[in-house]
Design an enzyme around this catalytic site. Structure first.
Site, PDB file in Angstrom:
ATOM      1  N   HIS A 198       0.814  -1.215   0.000  1.00  0.00           N
ATOM      2  CA  HIS A 198       0.000   0.000   0.000  1.00  0.00           C
ATOM      3  C   HIS A 198       0.850   1.267   0.000  1.00  0.00           C
ATOM      4  CE1 HIS A 198      -3.288  -2.808   0.738  1.00  0.00           C
ATOM      5  NE2 HIS A 198      -3.951  -1.931   0.021  1.00  0.00           N
ATOM      6  N   ARG A 305     -10.425   3.702  -1.756  1.00  0.00           N
ATOM      7  CA  ARG A 305      -9.944   2.999  -0.545  1.00  0.00           C
ATOM      8  C   ARG A 305     -10.141   3.932   0.653  1.00  0.00           C
ATOM      9  NH1 ARG A 305      -5.666   1.294  -4.313  1.00  0.00           N
ATOM     10  NH2 ARG A 305      -5.423  -0.972  -4.216  1.00  0.00           N
ATOM     11  N   ARG A 341     -15.369   1.699  -1.213  1.00  0.00           N
ATOM     12  CA  ARG A 341     -15.110   0.431  -0.504  1.00  0.00           C
ATOM     13  C   ARG A 341     -15.065   0.678   0.993  1.00  0.00           C
ATOM     14  NH1 ARG A 341      -9.642  -2.828  -1.533  1.00  0.00           N
ATOM     15  NH2 ARG A 341      -8.820  -1.295  -0.080  1.00  0.00           N
ATOM     16  N   GLU A 440     -10.995 -11.432  -3.924  1.00  0.00           N
ATOM     17  CA  GLU A 440      -9.542 -11.355  -3.675  1.00  0.00           C
ATOM     18  C   GLU A 440      -9.055 -12.478  -2.772  1.00  0.00           C
ATOM     19  OE1 GLU A 440      -8.626  -7.536  -1.943  1.00  0.00           O
ATOM     20  OE2 GLU A 440     -10.381  -7.544  -0.655  1.00  0.00           O
ATOM     21  N   ASN A 463      -4.220  -7.768  -6.296  1.00  0.00           N
ATOM     22  CA  ASN A 463      -3.090  -7.618  -5.366  1.00  0.00           C
ATOM     23  C   ASN A 463      -3.178  -8.694  -4.293  1.00  0.00           C
ATOM     24  OD1 ASN A 463      -2.734  -5.324  -6.856  1.00  0.00           O
ATOM     25  ND2 ASN A 463      -3.588  -3.959  -5.321  1.00  0.00           N
ATOM     26  N   ASP A 464      -4.373  -8.842  -3.746  1.00  0.00           N
ATOM     27  CA  ASP A 464      -4.536  -9.860  -2.716  1.00  0.00           C
ATOM     28  C   ASP A 464      -4.777 -11.239  -3.304  1.00  0.00           C
ATOM     29  OD1 ASP A 464      -4.144  -8.652  -0.186  1.00  0.00           O
ATOM     30  OD2 ASP A 464      -5.928  -7.450  -0.572  1.00  0.00           O
ATOM     31  N   ARG A 474       2.724  -9.622  -0.278  1.00  0.00           N
ATOM     32  CA  ARG A 474       2.837  -8.495  -1.225  1.00  0.00           C
ATOM     33  C   ARG A 474       3.754  -7.395  -0.739  1.00  0.00           C
ATOM     34  NH1 ARG A 474      -3.320  -6.014  -1.094  1.00  0.00           N
ATOM     35  NH2 ARG A 474      -2.397  -4.136  -1.946  1.00  0.00           N
ATOM     36  N   CYS A 511      -9.713  -4.252 -10.098  1.00  0.00           N
ATOM     37  CA  CYS A 511      -9.185  -3.003  -9.532  1.00  0.00           C
ATOM     38  C   CYS A 511      -7.809  -3.183  -8.886  1.00  0.00           C
ATOM     39  CB  CYS A 511     -10.171  -2.399  -8.540  1.00  0.00           C
ATOM     40  SG  CYS A 511     -10.447  -3.449  -7.112  1.00  0.00           S
TER      41      CYS A 511
HETATM   42  C1  PEP Z   1      -6.478  -5.725  -4.275  1.00  0.00           C
HETATM   43  O1  PEP Z   1      -6.279  -6.491  -3.324  1.00  0.00           O
HETATM   44  O2  PEP Z   1      -6.160  -5.996  -5.435  1.00  0.00           O
HETATM   45  C2  PEP Z   1      -7.094  -4.408  -4.038  1.00  0.00           C
HETATM   46  C3  PEP Z   1      -7.460  -3.652  -5.038  1.00  0.00           C
HETATM   47  O3  PEP Z   1      -7.237  -3.991  -2.753  1.00  0.00           O
HETATM   48  P1  PEP Z   1      -6.026  -3.477  -1.833  1.00  0.00           P
HETATM   49  O4  PEP Z   1      -4.836  -3.275  -2.738  1.00  0.00           O
HETATM   50  O5  PEP Z   1      -6.463  -2.243  -1.161  1.00  0.00           O
HETATM   51  O6  PEP Z   1      -5.824  -4.617  -0.887  1.00  0.00           O
HETATM   52 MG    MG Z   2      -7.164  -6.125  -1.414  1.00  0.00          MG
END
Ligand code: PEP
Ligand code: MG
Length: 603
Positions: A198, A305, A341, A440, A463-464, A474, A511
């Site tokens: 993040h 977010r 979200r 995710e 991402n998750d 990550r 996303c």
């Molecule tokens: C993801 O996990 O891809 C996502 C968009 O949420 P975040 O990156 O905030 O975990």
């Molecule tokens: Mg996520």
């Protein structure tokens, strides 16, 4: 040991925000401080006791100053936390016992303090009262304060930085990054971190060029060194020679020209040559990003977010704080929609004012919807505000980290209760507001058909999803190379989700950062995603790629990729395909290309 000579050095990390910045380094201390442990001779004991007392006085002084500042500020939050900390600094159990330990055991203050902090923590752990137990965090805070005073390492605050600098730090939290102002922090470099951490995502949102995971950065860089930060290749040049400086100035110029050319994509539709249309949306973290979202021609906000509303403050945001932020976003993006979200706290994002239990494995702990379902009162405040904002434009509500149907049903029950409350109070909201879930967690993919019946849309968080399905942390720079969006498993998972969504007649977005990577665009189109939501910096590039393909080409690229066995084979295929259309941008190893003939890390 830091090196004295100003020799040119190269450090390789992970480029997370495109852009080349040249400037002066500013080393920021963000490491956890290690307390040295020493036995001292008896004659030094009085001196050591005095050193400890001075450090406690210094800590008190700082806290009083912080309290005064807070009282002076217009929107002052409660100062009771500071009062608690000041009281702890008078506490016999901690202060006098530490002095006693120095005298009895002939050890230095840091060590004696550590022993006594540990003892106090144990006492608090054994208390049955949950509130008192949670005060353990105050002890840790006080301990850290005294330690920093003892070691002369009082933590610097990012907002206090006055000149233009490139921050270099062992690590930065997403909350640290959120405080950076672009006219002061022109770039940053950290030893730690991965591309989809993040902290990295925040850097892209703020459009601050950055290199993370540059493991040796704080070892080689001193405050005042001249740095070149190349957020594209992930290279950091320390004290560049005149030739290298010249080369990078040239690259900077070419890059700026390219950026200007890309601007033409702002108002062009996101459609393939044969008219296949997808929506290109923006991810945001802060309301301040809205002007940039509009400048980049996004067709809405695909992911807001909201967790940053909770960071960098001493208390929880009120319903009004939430409402004002959401209203601003919703009105700003109108007539397009904003996907808001709910809180996704935990993982690598923490609340500074709540005493959350330290977790062994935060990514798998009390994160996101799990936290909201446990702290229902906090959750309801946010839901009320989102519903209220829905009366001012188009809002879609998105829930993070859903792993099964029970969670979404529980969420819907709470949402229903909040709607009833608002109706009873005569407060308007959009009764038809769509609700969706992030896909995710791998279990959500497996039961996507079941979940699709519960909601109006899906948004795939790669991402998750990649983190959990490939078992790759990550935020850990050591495993970044295994973070493979083109892994056959990931392509299959995405395909499965899209099919389940479309079978149920609902739309599906992506996303995660994968959606904003031009290299993956043809594959994502071929996988039939309806919407791609990304950091604003990616929008023009994604549109450029998208508009050079036919839908048929994308479909056949996907079917050929799905026959391959490894991420490397798939990447070769995709890259070769893109290279035919864009020989400049997608040449061999474009991302890692160094025009410098030689590249050596460190010496
Ligand atoms: C993801 O996990 O891809 C996502 C968009 O949420 P975040 O990156 O905030 O975990
Ligand atoms: Mg996520």
């Amino acid at each position: 040991m830091k090196r004295e000579t100003k020799k040119t050095q190269f450090i390789k990390g992970i480029g997370v925000t495109p852009g080349i910045i040249i400037g002066k380094a500013y080393l920021l201390d963000r490491g956890k401080i290690e307390a040295p442990a020493r036995v001292i001779p008896e004659f030094q004991i009085p001196q050591e006791v005095e050193r400890f007392q001075d450090a406690v006085e210094e800590a008190k002084k700082q806290l009083r100053l912080a309290k005064e500042k807070l009282l002076r500020e217009e929107a002052a939050g409660p100062t009771y936390i500071l009062d608690v900390h000041l009281l702890l600094l008078e506490d016999k159990n901690l202060i006098e016992n530490t002095i006693e330990t120095i005298k009895q055991s002939w050890i230095n203050s840091e060590w004696a303090l550590k022993i006594n902090l540990e003892r106090l923590r144990k006492i608090f752990n054994n208390i049955d009262d949950e509130y008192l137990k949670s005060r353990k965090a105050d002890i840790d805070y006080i301990g850290e304060r005294i330690l920093r005073s003892l070691m002369g390492k009082d933590k610097e605050a990012i907002p206090l930085i006055k000149e233009e600098v490139i921050i270099v730090s062992h690590d930065l939290s997403p909350a640290d990054t959120a405080q950076m102002s672009k006219d002061k922090v022109t770039a940053f470099v950290t030893n730690m971190g991965g591309r989809t951490s993040h902290t990295a995502i925040m850097a892209r949102s703020l459009e601050i060029p950055a290199v993370v995971g540059a493991e040796t950065a704080t070892h080689y860089i001193n405050t005042g060194d001249t740095l070149i930060v190349d957020g594209i290749t992930g290279v950091v040049v320390v004290n560049p020679s005149p030739e290298i400086m010249h080369e990078y100035l040239e690259r900077q110029r070419v890059r700026q020209k390219m950026e200007r050319e890309l601007f033409q994509y702002r108002d062009l539709p996101a459609e393939t040559i044969d008219g296949y249309r997808v929506k290109v949306l923006a991810n945001i973290e802060l309301v301040e990003e809205i002007p940039s979202v509009l400048q980049h021609g996004a067709e809405g906000i695909g992911l807001y977010r909201t967790e940053y509303l909770y960071l960098n403050r001493k208390d929880l945001p009120s319903e009004e704080d939430h409402f004002q932020a959401y209203k601003h976003v919703v009105e700003g993006i109108y007539p397009h929609a904003a996907v808001i979200r709910t809180l996704d706290i935990g993982g690598d994002k923490f609340l500074s004012h709540m005493d959350l239990a330290e977790e062994m494995n935060p990514a798998m702990g009390l994160r996101a919807i799990r936290f909201s379902l446990k702290e229902v009162d906090i959750f309801k405040v946010q839901l009320r505000a989102i519903l209220r904002a829905s009366a001012f434009g188009k809002v879609k509500l998105l829930f993070p980290m859903i792993s099964g149907a029970t969670e979404i049903r529980e969420v819907k029950k709470i949402l229903h209760a909040v709607r009833l409350d608002l109706s009873a109070e005569g407060i308007p909201f959009d009764p038809k507001m769509e609700i969706g879930i992030m896909i995710e967690v791998p279990s959500a993919v497996t039961i996507a058909d079941i979940l699709a019946k519960e909601v109006d849309f899906f948004s795939i968080g790669t991402n998750d999803l990649i983190q959990y399905s490939l078992a790759i942390d990550r935020v850990n720079e050591s495993v970044t190379h295994l973070y493979e969006p083109l892994h056959p498993a990931i392509l299959r998972l995405v395909k499965e989700v899209v099919q389940a969504a479309h079978n149920a007649g609902i739309r599906v977005a992506m996303c995660g950062e994968m959606a904003g990577e031009p290299l993956y665009v043809p594959i994502l189109l071929g996988l039939e995603l309806d919407e791609l939501s990304m950091n604003v910096l990616s929008i023009f590039r994604v549109k450029k790629v998208l508009r050079s393909y036919t839908y048929r080409e994308c479909k056949s690229l996907v079917s050929n990729s799905l026959h391959l066995s490894t991420p490397e084979e798939i990447e070769d295929l995709v890259r070769a395909n893109l290279r035919e259309k864009f020989p400049e941008e997608f040449g061999e190893n474009f991302n890692y290309r160094l025009t410098l003939n030689e590249y050596k890390e460190g010496e």
